[in-house]
Scaffold this motif. Structure first.
Motif, mmCIF file in Angstrom:
data_model
loop_
_atom_site.group_PDB
_atom_site.id
_atom_site.type_symbol
_atom_site.label_atom_id
_atom_site.label_comp_id
_atom_site.label_asym_id
_atom_site.label_seq_id
_atom_site.Cartn_x
_atom_site.Cartn_y
_atom_site.Cartn_z
ATOM 1 N N LEU A 19 0.834 -1.188 0.000
ATOM 2 C CA LEU A 19 0.000 0.000 0.000
ATOM 3 C C LEU A 19 0.876 1.247 0.000
ATOM 4 N N ASP A 23 -3.001 4.718 -2.126
ATOM 5 C CA ASP A 23 -3.863 3.604 -1.730
ATOM 6 C C ASP A 23 -4.495 3.873 -0.367
ATOM 7 N N TRP A 64 -6.554 -6.734 -0.880
ATOM 8 C CA TRP A 64 -6.334 -5.743 0.171
ATOM 9 C C TRP A 64 -7.653 -5.299 0.785
#
Length: 295
Positions: A19, A23, A64
């Protein structure tokens, strides 16, 4: 509807994409309002809508984040929200978990360490349904030693309330026997948001790296020995636990009699070379570039 952040994503493959700040900004906005449009996220972050769409596709594809619906259990007719701890024989854990995954009353299953092997989160429309689950669904399973039931009286904080914490600041190890240069790097990089530690030799740096792994190393070429820093970088590349750490070699060697001995732009042990003196913005830009490339 809410966005669940899977904190385990990428753990199976440490080299998978991580990330970055964009993000994280996207995720925080989605956690505030899961129904927000992509165009509004793009407007708030100052990027193109297509960028947001591609980022969301990647975050979903890589696991994610995932879409979920947070249901109000009592209002939906399931006032009995419980956690059931199960102690069972070790060889029965996987089989029991597989069987319980198919039960409609089960919200979540957790393999846990300690007194209990399995933790079941479940919801029921009344005491009879809970009793039936305990006596029949669990009672018919072999290998169970004992169980305990914890009734949820009130949900003070739910998974939907969890927010992605701030990213850990990058850890930069500055290796140089010149205290003035170390302090210069510490001041510049700390101001840029990084955590900075230091070492005065290649040997000391390698020892520190095995105790606390940095995200990037700034390594002076010439310290105690002529090629102290270069030798340390080569040892890092030969060590599997350190080989993936970006290395920036720094030196004033370009103005020394040894300039012709060292190919400053072609060392296989380094990801970059910066000649002293280094402008603060150049130092920060190179650190950011290499950390982003690594991520």
């Amino acid at each position: 509807m809410w966005y669940h952040i899977d904190r385990r994503a990428g753990m199976e493959n440490p080299m998978s994409a991580q990330l970055d700040e964009l993000d994280r900004d996207i995720i925080r906005i989605l956690q505030e309002n899961g129904r927000i449009a992509n165009v509004e996220i793009a407007r708030r972050l100052g990027v193109a809508e297509g960028t947001i769409r591609k980022r969301l596709d990647r975050l979903l594809d890589e696991g994610w984040i995932r879409l979920a619906v947070a249901l109000d259990l009592p209002r939906a007719g399931y006032p009995h929200h419980v956690f059931i701890g199960v102690q069972c024989e070790p060889q029965a854990v996987s089989r029991l978990a597989g069987a319980l995954r198919r039960e409609s009353a089960v919200i979540a299953l957790y393999l846990v360490a300690g007194e209990w092997n399995l933790l079941i989160e479940a919801a029921f429309d009344g005491p009879r349904a809970l009793t039936h689950f305990l006596l029949h669904t669990l009672g018919q399973q072999s290998g169970i030693l004992r169980t305990t039931v914890l009734q949820v009286l009130e949900t003070v904080r739910s998974p939907a309330d969890w927010r992605l914490p701030p990213a850990r600041p990058g850890h930069i190890l500055v290796v140089d026997d010149d205290p003035d240069f170390v302090e210069f790097c510490r001041t510049v990089l700390t101001h840029a948001g990084y955590q900075v530690s230091s070492a005065a030799s290649g040997e000391q740096a390698l020892a520190q790296m095995h105790l606390s792994r940095p995200d990037l190393v700034l390594l002076d070429v010439m310290m105690r020995d002529i090629w102290d820093g270069l030798h340390a970088a080569e040892e890092m590349r030969a060590d599997k636990s350190l080989a993936g750490i970006p290395v920036v070699l720094v030196s004033s060697i370009a103005d020394s009699p040894y300039a012709g001995m060292f190919p400053m732009d072609a060392s296989p042990a380094a990801d970059a070379f910066l000649a002293k003196p280094i402008a603060p913005d150049r130092l920060v830009a190179e650190v950011r570039r290499l950390l982003a490339k690594r991520g």
